[in-house]
Design an enzyme around this catalytic site. Structure first.
Site, PDB file in Angstrom:
ATOM      1  N   SER A  50       0.846  -1.204   0.000  1.00 29.64           N
ATOM      2  CA  SER A  50       0.000   0.000   0.000  1.00 29.64           C
ATOM      3  C   SER A  50       0.878   1.249   0.000  1.00 29.64           C
ATOM      4  CB  SER A  50      -0.883   0.007   1.248  1.00 29.64           C
ATOM      5  OG  SER A  50      -0.073   0.224   2.396  1.00 29.64           O
ATOM      6  N   ASP A  82      -1.176  -1.879  -4.018  1.00 29.94           N
ATOM      7  CA  ASP A  82      -2.547  -1.958  -3.489  1.00 29.94           C
ATOM      8  C   ASP A  82      -3.129  -0.541  -3.415  1.00 29.94           C
ATOM      9  OD1 ASP A  82      -4.722  -3.224  -2.286  1.00 29.94           O
ATOM     10  OD2 ASP A  82      -3.888  -3.064  -0.262  1.00 29.94           O
ATOM     11  N   GLU A 134     -11.143  -0.704 -10.065  1.00 29.14           N
ATOM     12  CA  GLU A 134     -12.209  -0.926  -9.066  1.00 29.14           C
ATOM     13  C   GLU A 134     -13.475  -0.176  -9.452  1.00 29.14           C
ATOM     14  OE1 GLU A 134     -11.268  -1.062  -4.906  1.00 29.14           O
ATOM     15  OE2 GLU A 134     -13.211  -0.243  -4.312  1.00 29.14           O
ATOM     16  N   GLY A 178     -10.460  -3.540   7.287  1.00 25.57           N
ATOM     17  CA  GLY A 178     -10.271  -3.453   8.743  1.00 25.57           C
ATOM     18  C   GLY A 178     -10.849  -4.634   9.498  1.00 25.57           C
ATOM     19  N   HIS A 208     -11.669  -7.220  -2.109  1.00 27.93           N
ATOM     20  CA  HIS A 208     -10.933  -6.500  -1.047  1.00 27.93           C
ATOM     21  C   HIS A 208     -11.651  -6.721   0.280  1.00 27.93           C
ATOM     22  CE1 HIS A 208      -8.060  -3.800  -3.243  1.00 27.93           C
ATOM     23  NE2 HIS A 208      -8.700  -4.390  -4.235  1.00 27.93           N
ATOM     24  N   GLY A 209     -10.983  -6.300   1.349  1.00 26.87           N
ATOM     25  CA  GLY A 209     -11.618  -6.356   2.666  1.00 26.87           C
ATOM     26  C   GLY A 209     -12.021  -7.763   3.031  1.00 26.87           C
ATOM     27  N   ILE A 252      -5.919  -9.817   1.828  1.00 27.94           N
ATOM     28  CA  ILE A 252      -5.855 -10.048   3.270  1.00 27.94           C
ATOM     29  C   ILE A 252      -4.748  -9.199   3.885  1.00 27.94           C
ATOM     30  CG2 ILE A 252      -5.369 -11.801   5.033  1.00 27.94           C
ATOM     31  CD1 ILE A 252      -6.543 -13.855   2.923  1.00 27.94           C
TER      32      ILE A 252
HETATM   33  P1  13P Z   1      -8.699  -6.545   5.139  1.00 22.47           P
HETATM   34  O1  13P Z   1      -8.660  -5.311   5.970  1.00 22.47           O
HETATM   35  O2  13P Z   1     -10.009  -7.233   5.251  1.00 22.47           O
HETATM   36  O3  13P Z   1      -7.551  -7.438   5.414  1.00 22.47           O
HETATM   37  O4  13P Z   1      -8.570  -6.082   3.589  1.00 22.47           O
HETATM   38  C1  13P Z   1      -7.320  -5.822   3.017  1.00 22.47           C
HETATM   39  C2  13P Z   1      -7.424  -5.228   1.664  1.00 22.47           C
HETATM   40  O5  13P Z   1      -8.457  -5.195   1.035  1.00 22.47           O
HETATM   41  C3  13P Z   1      -6.194  -4.658   1.096  1.00 22.47           C
HETATM   42  O6  13P Z   1      -6.422  -4.031  -0.115  1.00 22.47           O
HETATM   43  O1  G3H Z   2      -6.712  -1.656   2.012  1.00 22.48           O
HETATM   44  C1  G3H Z   2      -5.948  -1.238   2.863  1.00 22.48           C
HETATM   45  C2  G3H Z   2      -4.832  -2.096   3.313  1.00 22.48           C
HETATM   46  O2  G3H Z   2      -5.215  -2.837   4.436  1.00 22.48           O
HETATM   47  C3  G3H Z   2      -3.608  -1.283   3.540  1.00 22.48           C
HETATM   48  O3  G3H Z   2      -3.689  -0.544   4.692  1.00 22.48           O
HETATM   49  O4  G3H Z   2      -3.007   1.745   3.992  1.00 22.48           O
HETATM   50  O5  G3H Z   2      -2.856   1.024   6.397  1.00 22.48           O
HETATM   51  O6  G3H Z   2      -1.267   0.096   4.698  1.00 22.48           O
HETATM   52  P1  G3H Z   2      -2.645   0.663   4.968  1.00 22.48           P
HETATM   53 ZN    ZN Z   3      -8.330  -3.093  -0.290  1.00 29.83          ZN
END
Ligand code: 13P
Ligand code: G3H
Ligand code: ZN
Length: 306
Positions: A50, A82, A134, A178, A208-209, A252
């Site tokens: 990220s 990401d 997306e 989250g 995602h998520g 994840i």
């Molecule tokens: P989680 O917070 O569910 O692990 O999702 C991570 C994610 O979508 C990163 O792009």
């Molecule tokens: O989608 C978000 C990811 O969990 C990355 O989180 O921006 O805190 O690194 P972050």
């Molecule tokens: Zn994400």
């Protein structure tokens, strides 16, 4: 081994009814845990970075660590940006050696999202890099955004994919980022996913998520003085169901954070005299590896597919 794109991984995953885990990386221990698990389980994997990870660890360090993991482990993997927020960060990662980038234009209008995504696709494809786009918004509980605004509209996907040329598409069917994903019963809109599959048959979808917010990890964190009460993730059987359909990439991050935190807390709480970071980071790394193996075997279905 090598850093590769996701093209071949997704083709095989779609046909085989499984998904590839895309795990967020932030430091050496997490990279080692994921790639060692992938090697052990003979599973493809995606390491994703990220903007926050790049800020924390710096691009050069993450790139060097990923290359070291590729040399150390007998498994090819993709290195992916990401949630790229703009063209510049995507360009920087493409020029800097990533094999895949996400351009997240989901906060823009449909036309603006298409224009931005296409600009990234043109730049990436000329350089052999693949792109995830997306459509739809991954908003969490209490965001106040109505369902219609939040879920991906199946009527838009065909045009979005055709006009942008993206290689995969992240959709919103009820997950969110989250550790606090659902106020009530967890629910994913499989009806929307199935409608999308009809509109773009064979096209790889990204979820995602998708952390399950593993209850045992929450219990351990709470038992060692933490407070994550009310944390709730996506039930694993729903993720398995999605992986059997068109979902080829499951993101994840939260479960990695929870596994690392549970391991580190166990050492700190149980051995008050411990102050060697290698001692607690070893246990944290082992917990992350255990969690990734669990996902590969029991959720993603990607073991022994290399
Ligand atoms: P989680 O917070 O569910 O692990 O999702 C991570 C994610 O979508 C990163 O792009
Ligand atoms: O989608 C978000 C990811 O969990 C990355 O989180 O921006 O805190 O690194 P972050
Ligand atoms: Zn994400």
């Amino acid at each position: 081994m090598a850093l590769v794109t996701t093209t071949e991984m997704f083709r095989k995953a779609y046909e085989g009814g499984y998904a590839i885990g895309a795990f967020n990386i932030n430091n050496m221990e997490i990279i080692q845990a994921i790639t060692e698990a992938a090697e052990e389980a003979k599973s493809p994997v995606i390491l994703q970075v990220s903007a926050g990870a790049r800020k924390y660890a710096k691009h050069a360090y993450l790139m060097a660590l990923a290359k070291a993991a590729a040399e150390d482990c007998n498994v090819d993997f993709a290195l992916h940006l990401d949630h790229g927020a703009d063209f510049e960060i995507c360009k920087s990662c493409i020029d800097g050696g990533f094999t895949s980038v996400m351009i997240d234009g989901s906060k823009y209008s449909f036309e603006e999202n298409i224009a931005l995504t296409k600009k990234v696709v043109d730049y990436a494809h000329e350089r052999g890099v693949v792109v995830e786009g997306e459509l739809g918004k991954l908003v969490g509980i209490g965001s106040g955004v109505s369902d219609d605004d939040m879920y991906t509209n199946p009527d838009e996907v065909e045009e979005f994919v055709a006009r942008t040329g993206v290689d995969s598409l992240a959709i919103a069917i009820g997950t969110s980022h989250g550790a606090f994903k659902f106020a009530g019963e967890p629910r994913l809109r499989f009806d929307i996913l199935e409608e999308i599959m009809k509109r773009i048959p064979g096209f790889p979808i990204v979820l995602h998520g998708a952390s399950s917010v593993i209850p045992e990890l929450i219990d351990e964190i709470n038992a060692t003085g933490g407070n994550l009460s009310g944390a709730k993730g996506v039930p694993e059987e729903l993720l398995r169901q999605a992986a059997r359909l068109a979902v080829c990439k499951i993101n994840i991050d939260s479960d990695i954070r929870l596994a690392m935190t549970a391991g580190v807390r166990r050492v700190i709480a149980g051995q008050p005299e411990a102050f060697d970071p290698r001692q607690y980071l070893t246990v944290g790394r082992d917990e992350v590896k255990k969690m990734v193996l669990h996902k590969i075997y029991n959720v993603l279905g990607s073991a022994n597919t290399l």
